[in-house]
Design an enzyme around this catalytic site. Structure first.
Site, PDB file in Angstrom:
ATOM      1  N   LYS A  36       0.699  -1.198   0.039  1.00  0.00           N
ATOM      2  CA  LYS A  36      -0.103   0.021   0.024  1.00  0.00           C
ATOM      3  C   LYS A  36       0.881   1.132  -0.070  1.00  0.00           C
ATOM      4  CE  LYS A  36      -0.701   0.271   4.921  1.00  0.00           C
ATOM      5  NZ  LYS A  36       0.161   1.571   5.072  1.00  0.00           N
ATOM      6  N   THR A  37       2.005   1.188   0.804  1.00  0.00           N
ATOM      7  CA  THR A  37       2.761   2.349   0.852  1.00  0.00           C
ATOM      8  C   THR A  37       3.437   2.905  -0.515  1.00  0.00           C
ATOM      9  OG1 THR A  37       3.508   2.014   3.253  1.00  0.00           O
ATOM     10  CG2 THR A  37       4.586   3.622   1.790  1.00  0.00           C
ATOM     11  N   ASP A 228      -3.613   7.673   5.129  1.00  0.00           N
ATOM     12  CA  ASP A 228      -3.140   6.292   5.251  1.00  0.00           C
ATOM     13  C   ASP A 228      -3.601   5.640   6.560  1.00  0.00           C
ATOM     14  OD1 ASP A 228      -1.781   4.032   4.959  1.00  0.00           O
ATOM     15  OD2 ASP A 228       0.076   4.832   5.672  1.00  0.00           O
ATOM     16  N   GLU A 229      -4.107   4.300   6.429  1.00  0.00           N
ATOM     17  CA  GLU A 229      -4.521   3.589   7.390  1.00  0.00           C
ATOM     18  C   GLU A 229      -5.910   4.166   7.941  1.00  0.00           C
ATOM     19  OE1 GLU A 229      -3.144   0.905   8.268  1.00  0.00           O
ATOM     20  OE2 GLU A 229      -0.910   1.003   8.644  1.00  0.00           O
ATOM     21  N   GLN A 259      -8.041  -5.135   9.139  1.00  0.00           N
ATOM     22  CA  GLN A 259      -6.874  -4.823  10.421  1.00  0.00           C
ATOM     23  C   GLN A 259      -7.391  -3.853  11.225  1.00  0.00           C
ATOM     24  OE1 GLN A 259      -2.838  -5.401   8.743  1.00  0.00           O
ATOM     25  NE2 GLN A 259      -3.650  -5.250   6.788  1.00  0.00           N
ATOM     26  N   ARG A 684       1.774 -11.345  10.159  1.00  0.00           N
ATOM     27  CA  ARG A 684       2.888 -10.895  10.679  1.00  0.00           C
ATOM     28  C   ARG A 684       3.948 -12.054  10.092  1.00  0.00           C
ATOM     29  NH1 ARG A 684       1.883  -6.609   9.751  1.00  0.00           N
ATOM     30  NH2 ARG A 684      -0.215  -7.509   9.096  1.00  0.00           N
TER      31      ARG A 684
END
Length: 864
Positions: A36-37, A228-229, A259, A684
């Site tokens: 995503k970044t 973002d997020e 998430q 993770r």
């Protein structure tokens, strides 16, 4: 700088579509590890380089300074120039810029200060003192949290008091706590030309609402806004974003509803889920290709999260190989679980991996204790990420200080820590006077308190100091009480000292970490049980011949194997009475014949001896330090792991009532957040994921038999490599019985009304057996005592519980709206029961009108 013609070759089809999307609202649903970044930074680059958008027309909002810095660096590299004219930063840092420019409209000068948490608390303490409010009723930290919640709801002082005109109309505890302070606190901030962090959002919102031309100025300037997020946004952030994007509507939000795990911080998953309702013309692009984890790990994650009802449908996939199966280790108990984690890591390191490639995740901090001890024993370096080691936690250090002072009344350092903990209105100057007198007289500080009437300079605090001295003396005398074990004595000190009551009072005042602190205190009891068990194992080794010398001990020896697997062995009885053989064995091993020198030595050992050795152990474990070169195993909660990744991940405690936690089992929304947390934990892992559960677990001072977590059940069996302790197959049957206990979508656990599936009707199950055993243990021990009277040796059995009345209500019997009696507080009605740490926090509405929070087991409540 990358070549414009080749920059998009690195993107997959979905990423490229998001980067090149034109005008209008855009929702990028970015699954874990989907890049995503990269998409956000490439899209910003595309706007500037390909569409000639000016950098100063772009705003990008993040949640951490680290994320903002990373975004700036990556954009700068892509466009080949400085990005200072772009507004890339956290919500708070961006709103500071707005308020520096236009804060004067709200009567702030451009040089206003931003208070940190410590400065906020000092300001609240000043207000407390000046207004003559009871300091014991208000915890400054909790007051700040209460005010923060009102600001997060975008309630100004005027709006707050319009909503809550009187204290009696404050329907929740945070409003009650906020009521005496909010107006004066904001007035003081303005007089100081200062804001707190919540003001940065609230005041920006007020500015935009009251001065539309200011909002128009920013809404016109920023043609493109990125968030973002987005799944982590709260109500205030949501409103600010929508106000700023109202002009051009080029709002691009990036996030993953799967998430969203920060509801306790105010994040609302409904914000991202309702994006298309806010913007019916929005484009939704899903990033589902994962570049982090193996295919097996992703399949497991997909199968877990698909059980959530409120989510945007998406499924992670990868072109990477399947990789290793997910190991699911069924441990015998918590020590076996910790040992398995340690041994697995040791073997992997011997094969060339580094400690830094491993992370161990857990749902609650209390689970770290056994892991810490296992890593210390194996001399493996580790680091608690985002938290303290078990013995470094404040509530644990407070109890340890009480225990030190009880063991050694001359321990003035322990005295200094606990004389006003919890608060007894014994000031710093009084403590200094006591210490000065102690030094000049050659006595201890506690001795001065015990003789306080002899010292005129301590006259004002005489009663308080004398009361404290009596408290310590009483607790020391109770070391002689034969009914106490080390664990039950520590629990007694926790309660008698007032430490537990203080935490419950802080919970009433809105302190958010109170439940976790209670869990830590309860887990200290497990620590004591483990310590005594290990001490006996290290010092007591009866041979078969020794056991045969006594008929009773021989009986216990013969029954050892039977009691290791209650699920297959029938419940042993005497004259139809159920017997808890493990308890009988423990009692029997405590006492043997007078001629047995080993047993004689054991009998002479006192609780004070155990306490001295326990304190020594805690100090030694605190002193051990790991390597500091960054090559260590990371231990952390699942919440702290978000945004991180590791080659190898262990998630321990995969059991119902632990993960998912017991407090979520009767609430769909909470349960779905727990499942999102499991999804975050699983994703993770890059190469290897290991899940562990135990057949029985000593946690919070009690042994429990939990079925495996539903999240394990939601993983297809073909993805799992199931293992168990190689030295025994008994635990397999134990797990089978535990796992037969069913649960509905919202669980079935509730205090005061146990559902049938919490105790399987099969009387051979462990849960049922333990229940039967607990009911009959007193009668069984009585029968055994009669048997022993015919022998040469008289075996004296001590009570199982300290001060337990036959009329006392068991935890499972407590129900909301039940009238009860408390020995000290009097009569009242149970209004709330909140499960925590194999116990419950009970809220009682007393007949005198007061409301009190108490721990159920320590309250000894009786039915009215």
């Amino acid at each position: 700088m990358e070549n414009t013609s080749t920059i998009y070759n690195d993107l997959n089809a979905a990423q490229k579509e998001a980067v090149l999307y034109g005008e209008g609202p855009l929702l990028i649903l970015a699954g874990a590890g989907s890049g995503k970044t990269r998409v956000v930074t490439y899209r910003i680059s595309h706007l500037i380089k390909d569409l000639q958008v000016m950098p100063q027309q772009i705003m990008a909002l993040t949640f951490t300074n680290k994320a903002a810095l990373e975004m700036k660096e990556r954009v700068s590299k892509l466009i080949g120039s400085n990005v200072d004219r772009m507004w890339i930063g956290t919500f708070h840092s961006v709103m500071v810029k707005v308020l520096r420019q236009f804060g004067s409209l709200l009567h702030y000068s451009p040089s206003f200060q931003i208070l940190d948490t410590e400065e906020q608390q000092k300001l609240i303490k000043t207000i407390l003192q000046e207004q003559g409010l009871d300091k014991d009723m208000y915890d400054p930290r909790a007051v700040i949290q209460a005010i923060s919640k009102q600001k997060g709801r975008l309630l100004t002082v005027e709006q707050f008091y319009e909503k809550y005109p009187t204290l009696t109309k404050c329907l929740d505890s945070t409003a009650k706590l906020c009521f005496p302070f909010y107006a004066e606190y904001q007035k003081r901030l303005l007089s100081l030309n200062a804001m707190d962090f919540d003001d940065l959002l609230l005041n920006a919102y007020v500015l935009f609402v009251n001065y539309p031309h200011v909002l128009e100025l920013y809404a016109n300037r920023f043609r493109y806004i990125f968030v973002d997020e987005y799944q982590d946004t709260n109500f205030a952030q949501y409103n600010l974003v929508h106000m700023l994007s109202s002009k051009h509507r080029n709002l691009c939000v990036v996030g993953d509803d799967d998430q969203s795990i920060y509801a306790f911080r105010g994040a609302d998953v409904r914000i991202i889920l309702s994006f298309e309702e806010d913007f019916p013309d929005a484009k939704v692009i899903k990033l589902e290709q994962n570049y982090r984890s193996s295919a097996t790990i992703l399949q497991a994650a997909n199968n877990i999260i698909k059980h959530n009802r409120k989510r945007k449908a998406k499924e992670l996939w990868t072109t990477a190989a399947s990789g290793d199966k997910i190991t699911y280790y069924r441990a015998l108990n918590q020590q076996d679980e910790a040992d398995y984690v340690v041994e697995t890591i040791k073997k992997s390191v011997q094969q060339g991996q580094e400690y830094r490639q491993f992370a161990v995740l857990y749902r609650v901090n209390a689970l770290s204790r056994n892991l810490e001890l296992a890593f210390l024993k194996a001399q493996i370096p580790f680091h608690i990420f985002g938290g303290l080691r078990f013995y470094e936690r404040k509530e644990i250090k407070d109890v340890l200080a009480y225990l030190r002072l009880i063991c050694d009344p001359k321990d003035d350092l322990a005295f200094i820590r606990v004389v006003n903990t919890p608060k007894r209105q014994i000031g710093t100057s009084t403590v200094e006077k006591v210490l000065t007198l102690a030094r000049t007289s050659g006595k201890s500080a506690l001795e001065i308190c015990a003789e306080v009437s002899r010292y005129p300079e301590l006259q004002k605090a005489q009663n308080k100091l004398a009361t404290f001295a009596r408290l310590v003396a009483d607790m020391r005398r109770n070391l002689q009480n034969p009914a106490f074990t080390l664990a039950s004595y520590i629990e007694y000190v926790q309660n008698e000292s007032g430490l537990v009551e203080e935490i419950l009072n802080q919970m009433e005042k809105g302190r958010e970490d109170s439940a976790q602190r209670v869990e830590n205190l309860k887990e200290m009891l497990s620590d004591a049980v483990d310590f005594v068990k290990q001490a006996k194992f290290d010092t007591l080794d009866f041979t078969d011949e020794q056991l045969e010398e006594n008929d009773l001990l021989a009986f216990v020896s013969r029954e050892r194997k039977a009691i290791t697997d209650l699920s297959t062995a029938p419940v042993k009885t005497y004259d139809g009475k159920a017997a808890d053989l493990s308890l009988l064995e423990q009692e029997a091993l405590k006492r043997t014949t007078e001629s047995d020198s080993e047993a004689e030595s054991l009998r002479q050992r006192t609780l004070l001896d155990d306490l001295h050795d326990y304190l020594e152990m805690t100090v030694l474990n605190q002193a051990v330090e790991g390597e500091n070169d960054g090559n260590f195993v990371t231990l952390m909660t699942l919440h702290a792991a978000k945004g991180l990744e590791f080659d190898n991940v262990f998630i321990v405690g995969m059991e119902e009532s632990i993960f998912p936690g017991v407090r979520s089992l009767n609430n769909i929304e909470s349960l779905e957040e727990e499942r999102r947390l499991a999804y975050v934990g699983v994703t993770r892992a890059k190469k290897k994921l290991t899940l562990t559960a135990t057949a029985e677990r000593l946690l919070y001072g009690s042994t429990t038999y939990n079925p495996q977590s539903r999240f394990v059940k939601e993983i297809p069996p073909e993805l799992l490599d199931e293992k168990q302790n190689e030295t025994s197959t008994d635990n397999y049957d134990l797990f089978q019985h535990n796992d037969r206990r069913h649960y509905g979508s919202a669980g079935s656990f509730s205090f005061g009304n146990y559902q049938a599936d919490n105790y399987n009707s099969n009387k051979n199950t462990v849960a049922y057996s333990q229940r039967v055993i607990n009911k009959g243990v007193q009668e069984a021990m009585s029968q055994l005592h009669k048997i022993s009277n015919n022998k040469k040796t008289e075996i004296k059995l001590t009570p199982l519980a300290v001060g337990k009345s036959t009329n006392e209500l068991e935890l499972a019997q407590l129900k909301v709206n039940m009238r009860v009696v408390h020995a000290r507080l009097g009569h009242g009605v149970i209004k709330q029961i909140e499960p925590v740490a194999n116990d419950a926090i009970v809220v009682i509405q007393l007949d005198n009108g007061e409301s009190k929070r108490i721990m159920a087991k320590a309250a000894h409540l009786q039915r009215e």
